[in-house]
Write a protein that holds these residues in place. Structure first.
Motif, PDB file in Angstrom:
ATOM      1  N   SER A   1      56.380  66.060-103.752  1.00 27.50           N
ATOM      2  CA  SER A   1      55.160  65.715-103.336  1.00 27.50           C
ATOM      3  C   SER A   1      54.755  64.377-102.884  1.00 27.50           C
ATOM      4  CB  SER A   1      54.342  65.830-104.822  1.00 27.50           C
ATOM      5  OG  SER A   1      54.513  64.942-105.787  1.00 27.50           O
TER       6      SER A   1
ATOM      7  N   ILE B   1      57.110  69.488-119.310  1.00 29.55           N
ATOM      8  CA  ILE B   1      57.710  70.903-119.150  1.00 29.55           C
ATOM      9  C   ILE B   1      57.270  71.811-120.371  1.00 29.55           C
ATOM     10  CG2 ILE B   1      59.849  72.178-119.158  1.00 29.55           C
ATOM     11  CD1 ILE B   1      61.275  69.967-117.720  1.00 29.55           C
TER      12      ILE B   1
ATOM     13  N   ALA C   1      61.456  75.155-111.002  1.00 33.58           N
ATOM     14  CA  ALA C   1      60.668  75.395-109.534  1.00 33.58           C
ATOM     15  C   ALA C   1      59.579  74.473-109.453  1.00 33.58           C
ATOM     16  CB  ALA C   1      60.423  76.952-109.392  1.00 33.58           C
ATOM     17  N   LYS C   2      58.734  74.184-110.754  1.00 34.75           N
ATOM     18  CA  LYS C   2      57.513  73.326-110.691  1.00 34.75           C
ATOM     19  C   LYS C   2      58.032  71.792-110.376  1.00 34.75           C
ATOM     20  CE  LYS C   2      54.552  76.210-113.682  1.00 34.75           C
ATOM     21  NZ  LYS C   2      53.803  76.202-114.879  1.00 34.75           N
TER      22      LYS C   2
ATOM     23  N   PHE D   1      54.992  64.559-115.715  1.00 38.81           N
ATOM     24  CA  PHE D   1      55.470  65.927-115.657  1.00 38.81           C
ATOM     25  C   PHE D   1      55.897  66.407-116.774  1.00 38.81           C
ATOM     26  CE2 PHE D   1      58.213  69.347-114.445  1.00 38.81           C
ATOM     27  CZ  PHE D   1      57.408  70.092-113.755  1.00 38.81           C
TER      28      PHE D   1
ATOM     29  N   GLU E   1      58.565  77.760-120.515  1.00 38.87           N
ATOM     30  CA  GLU E   1      59.117  78.004-119.048  1.00 38.87           C
ATOM     31  C   GLU E   1      60.654  77.600-118.723  1.00 38.87           C
ATOM     32  OE1 GLU E   1      55.985  76.035-116.760  1.00 38.87           O
ATOM     33  OE2 GLU E   1      54.529  77.711-117.052  1.00 38.87           O
TER      34      GLU E   1
ATOM     35  N   ARG F   1      61.246  78.647-114.293  1.00 33.04           N
ATOM     36  CA  ARG F   1      59.835  78.435-113.762  1.00 33.04           C
ATOM     37  C   ARG F   1      59.647  76.631-113.936  1.00 33.04           C
ATOM     38  NH1 ARG F   1      56.196  81.802-117.296  1.00 33.04           N
ATOM     39  NH2 ARG F   1      57.861  81.535-118.951  1.00 33.04           N
ATOM     40  N   ALA F   2      60.162  76.009-114.893  1.00 31.97           N
ATOM     41  CA  ALA F   2      60.103  74.493-115.014  1.00 31.97           C
ATOM     42  C   ALA F   2      60.648  74.063-114.004  1.00 31.97           C
ATOM     43  CB  ALA F   2      60.625  74.240-116.332  1.00 31.97           C
TER      44      ALA F   2
ATOM     45  N   THR G   1      60.968  70.961-108.821  1.00 32.79           N
ATOM     46  CA  THR G   1      61.303  70.665-107.620  1.00 32.79           C
ATOM     47  C   THR G   1      59.965  70.337-106.501  1.00 32.79           C
ATOM     48  OG1 THR G   1      63.382  72.250-107.892  1.00 32.79           O
ATOM     49  CG2 THR G   1      62.102  71.907-105.630  1.00 32.79           C
ATOM     50  N   GLU G   2      58.892  71.257-106.980  1.00 32.24           N
ATOM     51  CA  GLU G   2      57.649  71.037-106.044  1.00 32.24           C
ATOM     52  C   GLU G   2      57.100  69.665-106.438  1.00 32.24           C
ATOM     53  OE1 GLU G   2      52.895  72.939-106.006  1.00 32.24           O
ATOM     54  OE2 GLU G   2      54.888  74.161-106.681  1.00 32.24           O
ATOM     55  N   LYS G   3      57.018  69.102-107.751  1.00 27.33           N
ATOM     56  CA  LYS G   3      56.651  67.843-107.918  1.00 27.33           C
ATOM     57  C   LYS G   3      57.534  66.858-107.263  1.00 27.33           C
ATOM     58  CE  LYS G   3      53.995  64.943-110.398  1.00 27.33           C
ATOM     59  NZ  LYS G   3      52.521  64.727-109.841  1.00 27.33           N
TER      60      LYS G   3
END
Length: 125
Positions: free
Chosen positions: A64, A45, A56-57, A43, A49, A53-54, A59-61
């Motif tokens: 998963s 970064i 949020a991405k 992942f 971002e 934004r980084a 957190t999503e990762k």
């Protein structure tokens, strides 16, 4: 299979920085993970971002799938003015992957060695 998430900066997005040495070390680290039979998710970064934004991405990762170990790269820990990002990354990992061991590397090329140490510590606790 041991699942590992490696979090770091995309060296190609850092202004005024020669990305090639870090990109080569990342590739070396990925080869080492494969040699050891560790499943690596990378992942990276985007330096542009850091406005949220980084996070949020990330957190999503982190949501998963479960990871056995999460590596927080040296650029995030050592870079000037990045303490707030480092704290946010560690907290996101803690909140979303509480069972994962944490590892910190010296360089992108030695991440797998630190993962092995973190796994040993996890087994011995």
């Amino acid at each position: 299979m041991t699942d590992v998430l490696v979090i770091g900066f995309d060296p190609h997005t850092i202004p005024g920085y020669d990305p090639e040495p870090v990109a080569a070390a990342i590739a070396q680290g990925s080869r080492r993970f494969a040699e050891l039979g560790l499943a690596e998710d990378l992942f990276l970064i985007d330096f542009d971002e850091l406005d949220g934004r980084a996070q949020a991405k990330l957190t999503e990762k982190l949501g998963s799938k479960p990871y056995d170990v999460v590596v927080v790269g040296g650029g995030i820990r050592k870079g000037p003015g990045l303490l707030e990002l480092f704290q946010a990354v560690v907290n996101e990992v803690h909140w979303h992957q509480p069972a994962a061991a944490l590892a910190f590397n010296d360089s992108a090329g030695d991440s797998a060695d630190w993962v092995l140490k973190a796994l040993e510590q996890k087994r011995n606790r």
